[in-house]
Scaffold this motif. Structure first.
Motif, short mmCIF file in Angstrom:
data_model
loop_
_atom_site.label_atom_id
_atom_site.label_comp_id
_atom_site.label_asym_id
_atom_site.label_seq_id
_atom_site.Cartn_x
_atom_site.Cartn_y
_atom_site.Cartn_z
N GLU A 49 0.86 -1.09 -0.11
CA GLU A 49 -0.01 0.07 -0.01
C GLU A 49 0.99 1.21 0.15
OE1 GLU A 49 -3.53 1.74 3.02
OE2 GLU A 49 -3.09 -0.44 2.87
N VAL A 50 0.48 2.35 -0.42
CA VAL A 50 1.04 3.72 -0.51
C VAL A 50 0.59 4.64 0.29
CG1 VAL A 50 2.16 5.44 -2.15
CG2 VAL A 50 1.82 3.12 -3.18
N ALA A 51 1.46 5.45 1.14
CA ALA A 51 1.03 6.37 1.97
C ALA A 51 1.75 7.72 1.84
CB ALA A 51 0.94 5.93 3.46
N TYR A 52 1.48 8.91 2.07
CA TYR A 52 2.04 10.11 2.04
C TYR A 52 1.95 10.74 3.07
CZ TYR A 52 2.00 8.69 -2.76
OH TYR A 52 2.09 7.89 -4.19
N PHE A 53 3.18 11.38 3.61
CA PHE A 53 3.19 12.13 4.79
C PHE A 53 4.10 13.40 4.48
CE2 PHE A 53 2.66 7.98 6.02
CZ PHE A 53 1.53 7.87 6.66
N ALA A 54 3.61 14.65 4.97
CA ALA A 54 4.35 15.85 5.06
C ALA A 54 4.50 16.35 6.59
CB ALA A 54 3.67 16.89 4.12
N MET A 55 5.76 16.36 6.95
CA MET A 55 6.21 16.94 8.13
C MET A 55 7.15 17.70 8.36
SD MET A 55 6.62 12.80 9.17
CE MET A 55 7.34 13.24 11.03
N THR A 74 10.85 4.32 0.32
CA THR A 74 10.45 5.47 0.40
C THR A 74 11.04 6.14 -0.58
OG1 THR A 74 12.57 6.04 1.94
CG2 THR A 74 10.39 5.19 3.17
N ALA A 75 10.37 7.61 -0.73
CA ALA A 75 10.84 8.51 -1.74
C ALA A 75 10.67 10.09 -1.20
CB ALA A 75 10.51 8.49 -3.02
N ALA A 76 11.31 10.75 -1.52
CA ALA A 76 10.92 12.19 -1.21
C ALA A 76 10.38 12.87 -2.55
CB ALA A 76 12.37 13.19 -0.87
N GLY A 77 9.42 14.00 -2.25
CA GLY A 77 8.77 14.38 -3.16
C GLY A 77 7.95 15.67 -3.01
N TYR A 78 7.14 16.15 -3.84
CA TYR A 78 6.25 17.41 -3.51
C TYR A 78 4.79 16.87 -3.96
CZ TYR A 78 11.04 18.79 -4.71
OH TYR A 78 12.38 19.12 -4.76
N ALA A 79 4.03 17.56 -2.98
CA ALA A 79 2.36 17.07 -3.19
C ALA A 79 1.67 18.17 -2.62
CB ALA A 79 1.91 15.77 -2.49
N GLN A 100 6.81 19.76 1.30
CA GLN A 100 7.67 18.73 1.07
C GLN A 100 6.85 17.27 1.54
OE1 GLN A 100 11.71 19.41 2.26
NE2 GLN A 100 11.57 21.40 1.36
N THR A 101 7.06 16.14 1.00
CA THR A 101 6.37 14.98 1.27
C THR A 101 7.19 13.75 0.83
OG1 THR A 101 4.10 16.16 0.36
CG2 THR A 101 4.20 13.70 0.56
N VAL A 102 6.96 12.95 2.06
CA VAL A 102 7.67 11.54 1.88
C VAL A 102 6.52 10.28 1.35
CG1 VAL A 102 8.79 9.67 3.13
CG2 VAL A 102 9.15 12.07 3.74
N MET A 103 6.85 9.68 0.46
CA MET A 103 6.10 8.46 0.01
C MET A 103 6.50 7.27 0.60
SD MET A 103 6.02 6.41 -3.80
CE MET A 103 7.66 5.73 -3.67
N SER A 142 2.15 20.55 7.60
CA SER A 142 1.67 19.27 7.99
C SER A 142 0.48 18.73 7.04
CB SER A 142 1.29 19.24 9.26
OG SER A 142 1.04 17.96 9.94
N ALA A 143 0.90 17.52 6.82
CA ALA A 143 -0.23 17.00 5.74
C ALA A 143 -0.18 15.57 5.83
CB ALA A 143 -0.21 17.71 4.43
N VAL A 144 -1.30 15.01 5.58
CA VAL A 144 -1.39 13.59 5.27
C VAL A 144 -2.34 13.48 4.19
CG1 VAL A 144 -2.18 11.29 5.84
CG2 VAL A 144 -1.33 12.71 7.70
N PHE A 145 -1.52 12.93 2.69
CA PHE A 145 -2.14 12.55 1.75
C PHE A 145 -2.71 11.11 1.45
CE2 PHE A 145 0.47 16.45 0.77
CZ PHE A 145 -0.51 17.27 0.61
N THR A 146 -4.11 10.76 1.30
CA THR A 146 -4.26 9.62 1.38
C THR A 146 -4.76 8.81 0.07
OG1 THR A 146 -6.93 10.09 1.51
CG2 THR A 146 -5.40 10.08 3.57
#
Length: 217
Positions: A49-55, A74-79, A100-103, A142-146
């Motif tokens: 499963e894939v999750a995305y967190f910005a912190m 994991t990977a660093a990216g933008y969302a 700035q977001t981490v996959m 801060s963000a959680v992208f679902t």
């Protein structure tokens, strides 16, 4: 006045008219994870499963996840923004809307999504608006992208549970974490992937509230 205007620009989301145009082509990144050697891009194992967190800074947030049992890559990216395929410098202009977001690609049979949420809320301050410590800007929000309805429901439940824990601990802040469906994730440049592995002493603005996430145990 100039400093006030600069601060406001850094902490105000751009409108569609203000956002940079971006580009149709993806920014060049690396093909494999710098720590475990696995492919950074899909296809991923079907049971993952894939999750995305910005912190805050993704360079410091990414290593919190990559060593967890059950994490595939994991990977660093933008969302969370408007500009397609932005560069790092464009994101830092506050004119793309991205954070700035981490996959995190993980096996839910080994690692529960709720455990990732627990780490997310504990390891940064979700009550800070458009910043983490001295790192200020829309790109540090801060963000959680679902990626599923279940993730959305669990993220909102975790936010509410942690808000209650903060209140019980006497913390007066209100959680401002954005919870939204993932629309587009753009991989950051190669130099930003697994940055902490190459630069372990690099500056970090990540600091939690000191309040533990509540558990049912």
């Amino acid at each position: 006045m100039f400093l006030v205007e600069m601060f406001q620009r850094k902490t105000t989301m751009p409108t569609a008219a203000e956002a940079l145009a971006g580009r149709n082509e993806a920014i060049e990144t690396t093909a494999h994870h710098g720590v475990n050697g696995k492919a950074l891009k899909p296809p991923f194992p079907p049971d993952c499963e894939v999750a995305y967190f910005a912190m805050g800074r993704f360079s410091r947030a990414e290593p919190l996840f990559w060593s967890l049992p059950g994490v595939h890559v994991t990977a660093a990216g933008y969302a969370g923004g408007l500009t397609p395929n932005p560069t790092y410098q464009e994101v830092l202009s506050s004119l793309t809307g991205h954070t700035q977001t981490v996959m995190v690609v993980f096996d839910p049979e080994t690692l529960a999504y709720e455990s990732l949420l627990e780490l997310f809320f504990e390891r940064h301050d979700p009550t800070q608006v458009m910043r983490q410590s001295d790192d200020i800007g829309t790109f540090f929000r801060s963000a959680v992208f679902t990626t599923t309805q279940a993730q959305a429901e669990q993220a909102k439940a975790a936010r509410d549970a942690y808000q209650a824990a903060l209140k019980s601990a006497g913390h007066t802040g209100k959680i401002v974490t954005e919870i939204a469906p993932m629309q587009a994730f753009y991989y950051a440049e190669a130099s930003h992937q697994q940055h902490a592995q190459r630069n372990p002493a690099a500056r970090s603005g990540l600091k939690g509230t000191g309040v533990r996430f509540p558990t049912s145990a």
